[in-house]
Design a protein around this motif. Structure first.
Motif, PDB file in Angstrom:
ATOM      1  N   LYS A  98      66.963  21.755  83.618  1.00  0.00           N
ATOM      2  CA  LYS A  98      67.172  22.034  85.035  1.00  0.00           C
ATOM      3  C   LYS A  98      66.567  23.384  85.417  1.00  0.00           C
ATOM      4  O   LYS A  98      65.997  23.537  86.512  1.00  0.00           O
ATOM      5  N   LEU A  99      66.664  24.370  84.540  1.00  0.00           N
ATOM      6  CA  LEU A  99      66.057  25.674  84.805  1.00  0.00           C
ATOM      7  C   LEU A  99      64.564  25.555  85.025  1.00  0.00           C
ATOM      8  O   LEU A  99      64.004  26.205  85.916  1.00  0.00           O
ATOM      9  N   ARG A 100      63.927  24.739  84.216  1.00  0.00           N
ATOM     10  CA  ARG A 100      62.475  24.569  84.346  1.00  0.00           C
ATOM     11  C   ARG A 100      62.124  23.955  85.695  1.00  0.00           C
ATOM     12  O   ARG A 100      61.110  24.309  86.307  1.00  0.00           O
ATOM     13  N   GLN A 101      62.944  23.029  86.157  1.00  0.00           N
ATOM     14  CA  GLN A 101      62.705  22.429  87.464  1.00  0.00           C
ATOM     15  C   GLN A 101      62.844  23.468  88.580  1.00  0.00           C
ATOM     16  O   GLN A 101      62.033  23.514  89.510  1.00  0.00           O
ATOM     17  N   VAL A 102      63.875  24.305  88.472  1.00  0.00           N
ATOM     18  CA  VAL A 102      64.076  25.361  89.473  1.00  0.00           C
ATOM     19  C   VAL A 102      62.919  26.351  89.425  1.00  0.00           C
ATOM     20  O   VAL A 102      62.418  26.802  90.464  1.00  0.00           O
ATOM     21  N   ALA A 103      62.470  26.689  88.217  1.00  0.00           N
ATOM     22  CA  ALA A 103      61.371  27.644  88.060  1.00  0.00           C
ATOM     23  C   ALA A 103      60.091  27.118  88.705  1.00  0.00           C
ATOM     24  O   ALA A 103      59.365  27.869  89.374  1.00  0.00           O
ATOM     25  N   GLU A 104      59.810  25.833  88.529  1.00  0.00           N
ATOM     26  CA  GLU A 104      58.608  25.251  89.129  1.00  0.00           C
ATOM     27  C   GLU A 104      58.662  25.333  90.650  1.00  0.00           C
ATOM     28  O   GLU A 104      57.662  25.645  91.306  1.00  0.00           O
ATOM     29  N   LYS A 105      59.826  25.071  91.198  1.00  0.00           N
ATOM     30  CA  LYS A 105      59.970  25.149  92.650  1.00  0.00           C
ATOM     31  C   LYS A 105      59.811  26.586  93.130  1.00  0.00           C
ATOM     32  O   LYS A 105      59.193  26.845  94.176  1.00  0.00           O
ATOM     33  N   CYS A 106      60.365  27.533  92.378  1.00  0.00           N
ATOM     34  CA  CYS A 106      60.221  28.950  92.736  1.00  0.00           C
ATOM     35  C   CYS A 106      58.759  29.374  92.735  1.00  0.00           C
ATOM     36  O   CYS A 106      58.306  30.107  93.631  1.00  0.00           O
ATOM     37  N   LYS A 107      58.017  28.909  91.745  1.00  0.00           N
ATOM     38  CA  LYS A 107      56.592  29.266  91.666  1.00  0.00           C
ATOM     39  C   LYS A 107      55.808  28.681  92.834  1.00  0.00           C
ATOM     40  O   LYS A 107      54.897  29.323  93.361  1.00  0.00           O
ATOM     41  N   GLU A 108      56.178  27.473  93.240  1.00  0.00           N
ATOM     42  CA  GLU A 108      55.526  26.867  94.405  1.00  0.00           C
ATOM     43  C   GLU A 108      55.792  27.679  95.668  1.00  0.00           C
ATOM     44  O   GLU A 108      54.925  27.856  96.516  1.00  0.00           O
ATOM     45  N   ILE A 109      57.029  28.187  95.777  1.00  0.00           N
ATOM     46  CA  ILE A 109      57.422  28.939  96.971  1.00  0.00           C
ATOM     47  C   ILE A 109      56.776  30.319  96.997  1.00  0.00           C
ATOM     48  O   ILE A 109      56.221  30.749  98.009  1.00  0.00           O
ATOM     49  N   SER A 110      56.858  31.023  95.869  1.00  0.00           N
ATOM     50  CA  SER A 110      56.452  32.430  95.830  1.00  0.00           C
ATOM     51  C   SER A 110      54.994  32.637  95.470  1.00  0.00           C
ATOM     52  O   SER A 110      54.425  33.708  95.728  1.00  0.00           O
ATOM     53  N   GLN A 111      54.381  31.623  94.835  1.00  0.00           N
ATOM     54  CA  GLN A 111      53.010  31.752  94.332  1.00  0.00           C
ATOM     55  C   GLN A 111      52.898  32.908  93.342  1.00  0.00           C
ATOM     56  O   GLN A 111      51.879  33.590  93.256  1.00  0.00           O
ATOM     57  N   THR A 112      53.998  33.123  92.611  1.00  0.00           N
ATOM     58  CA  THR A 112      53.990  34.128  91.553  1.00  0.00           C
ATOM     59  C   THR A 112      54.825  33.596  90.393  1.00  0.00           C
ATOM     60  O   THR A 112      55.219  32.433  90.379  1.00  0.00           O
ATOM     61  N   SER A 113      55.083  34.421  89.410  1.00  0.00           N
ATOM     62  CA  SER A 113      55.703  33.954  88.174  1.00  0.00           C
ATOM     63  C   SER A 113      57.206  33.720  88.312  1.00  0.00           C
ATOM     64  O   SER A 113      57.894  34.344  89.120  1.00  0.00           O
ATOM     65  N   ALA A 114      57.697  32.787  87.493  1.00  0.00           N
ATOM     66  CA  ALA A 114      59.123  32.514  87.363  1.00  0.00           C
ATOM     67  C   ALA A 114      59.395  32.271  85.882  1.00  0.00           C
ATOM     68  O   ALA A 114      58.689  31.502  85.233  1.00  0.00           O
ATOM     69  N   PHE A 115      60.408  32.928  85.361  1.00  0.00           N
ATOM     70  CA  PHE A 115      60.689  32.868  83.924  1.00  0.00           C
ATOM     71  C   PHE A 115      62.026  32.161  83.682  1.00  0.00           C
ATOM     72  O   PHE A 115      62.961  32.281  84.479  1.00  0.00           O
ATOM     73  N   VAL A 116      62.087  31.463  82.568  1.00  0.00           N
ATOM     74  CA  VAL A 116      63.272  30.686  82.212  1.00  0.00           C
ATOM     75  C   VAL A 116      63.861  31.249  80.925  1.00  0.00           C
ATOM     76  O   VAL A 116      63.152  31.451  79.939  1.00  0.00           O
ATOM     77  N   VAL A 117      65.170  31.515  80.945  1.00  0.00           N
ATOM     78  CA  VAL A 117      65.869  32.032  79.763  1.00  0.00           C
ATOM     79  C   VAL A 117      67.127  31.202  79.554  1.00  0.00           C
ATOM     80  O   VAL A 117      68.044  31.229  80.378  1.00  0.00           O
ATOM     81  N   GLN A 118      67.158  30.449  78.467  1.00  0.00           N
ATOM     82  CA  GLN A 118      68.355  29.673  78.157  1.00  0.00           C
ATOM     83  C   GLN A 118      69.447  30.630  77.682  1.00  0.00           C
ATOM     84  O   GLN A 118      69.264  31.362  76.706  1.00  0.00           O
ATOM     85  N   LEU A 119      70.565  30.636  78.374  1.00  0.00           N
ATOM     86  CA  LEU A 119      71.588  31.643  78.099  1.00  0.00           C
ATOM     87  C   LEU A 119      72.980  31.089  78.366  1.00  0.00           C
ATOM     88  O   LEU A 119      73.254  30.545  79.435  1.00  0.00           O
ATOM     89  N   ASP A 120      73.844  31.252  77.381  1.00  0.00           N
ATOM     90  CA  ASP A 120      75.266  30.952  77.525  1.00  0.00           C
ATOM     91  C   ASP A 120      75.984  32.296  77.670  1.00  0.00           C
ATOM     92  O   ASP A 120      76.067  33.069  76.720  1.00  0.00           O
ATOM     93  N   VAL A 121      76.490  32.594  78.867  1.00  0.00           N
ATOM     94  CA  VAL A 121      77.064  33.922  79.105  1.00  0.00           C
ATOM     95  C   VAL A 121      78.411  34.115  78.415  1.00  0.00           C
ATOM     96  O   VAL A 121      78.960  35.222  78.442  1.00  0.00           O
ATOM     97  N   SER A 122      78.942  33.064  77.782  1.00  0.00           N
ATOM     98  CA  SER A 122      80.162  33.246  76.996  1.00  0.00           C
ATOM     99  C   SER A 122      79.860  33.764  75.594  1.00  0.00           C
ATOM    100  O   SER A 122      80.775  34.081  74.827  1.00  0.00           O
TER     101      SER A 122
END
Length: 271
Positions: free
Chosen positions: A49-73
């Motif tokens: 799901k993060l990758r999907q959000v990142a792709e949409k962000c890149k389309e919007i901003s025309q700049t980089s978006a990074f994905v970090v798998q993270l469990d905050v617990s």
């Protein structure tokens, strides 16, 4: 120090790190800051799901978006992954702590393992992430931290004992942290939304009865995400939505006995 904070009003090229970015408010904040040209670091457990959000962000901003798998617990994972962000991606300008979950259950019935997990995610995870990023922001001489709390962190109601406790903790933590970091050029803003039409309620209340009862009073998460984006670079202490909830909270503080009656009334006790 205020002048350095003002630099964040232009988000073009700035780095915004968002936890809980795979869905809900965190995802929508990512899109809002992407519209303003920000680079985003998206953190959550759901990598697909993060990758999907990142792709949409890149389309919007025309700049980089990074994905970090993270469990905050997981405090060790936080340390490892944020070291990677700071070393390989760069200093964070804005942090949005949006990861969290709730469960609407009476305290005598709630599984204490769920209670412990809720504190690890909602409170301790937020603190670990905040400390790591705040240390870097202090070195940079500027930054802004948004902690997503809740109206439940100001007005407690039945069947939200543990969830309210975590959100009260976030409000208290943020209030003290704001005083510590402001002289160092870092602004802390607490966000206290009421019920929003997000997937939060799928876990908090699987029956769906509570959200159905408050649906007409629910907030647009897009609007809250926009408010957060627009507050970047300003000395905004809190974002309270809807505003009438803040007015009720003020009345609650002045007249606590009446507030208890109101909080247990059918208007609030719909869980």
């Amino acid at each position: 120090m205020l002048a350095r904070l003002k630099e964040l009003r232009d988000l073009d090229g700035k780095l915004v790190l968002i936890t809980g970015a795979s869905s809900g408010l965190g995802e929508l904040v990512a899109y809002e800051v992407a519209k303003r040209g920000a680079r985003v670091v998206l953190c959550a457990r759901n990598l697909e799901k993060l990758r999907q959000v990142a792709e949409k962000c890149k389309e919007i901003s025309q700049t980089s978006a990074f994905v970090v798998q993270l469990d905050v617990s997981d405090s060790d994972a936080i340390d490892q992954q944020l070291n990677h962000v700071l070393k390989d991606i760069g200093p964070v300008d804005v942090l949005v702590n949006s990861a969290g979950f709730g469960l609407f259950e009476t305290f005598q019935q709630i599984d204490m393992h769920v209670t412990e997990k809720m504190f690890r995610v909602n409170v301790l995870g937020l603190m670990y992430v905040t400390q790591k990023i705040a240390q870097q922001m202090i070195e940079s001489g500027r930054g802004q931290i948004f902690n997503i709390a809740s109206v439940a962190g100001k007005i407690a109601t039945p069947k939200s004992t543990v969830y309210s406790a975590t959100k009260f903790a976030i409000v208290g933590f943020s209030n003290a942290l704001r005083l510590e970091l402001r002289p160092l050029g870092v602004q802390v803003t607490t966000v206290n939304p009421g019920p929003m039409a997000t997937n939060f309620f799928k876990q908090a209340d699987p029956s769906g009865r509570y959200f159905d009862a408050v649906k007409l009073l629910s907030l647009s998460p897009n609007r809250v995400a926009h408010q957060i984006s627009e507050a970047i670079g300003y000395r905004r202490r809190e974002i309270n939505a809807p505003l009438y909830m803040e007015a009720i909270h003020r009345g609650y503080e002045l007249f606590p006995n009446f507030g208890d009656l109101l909080a247990s009334s059918s208007f609030f006790n719909r869980k």
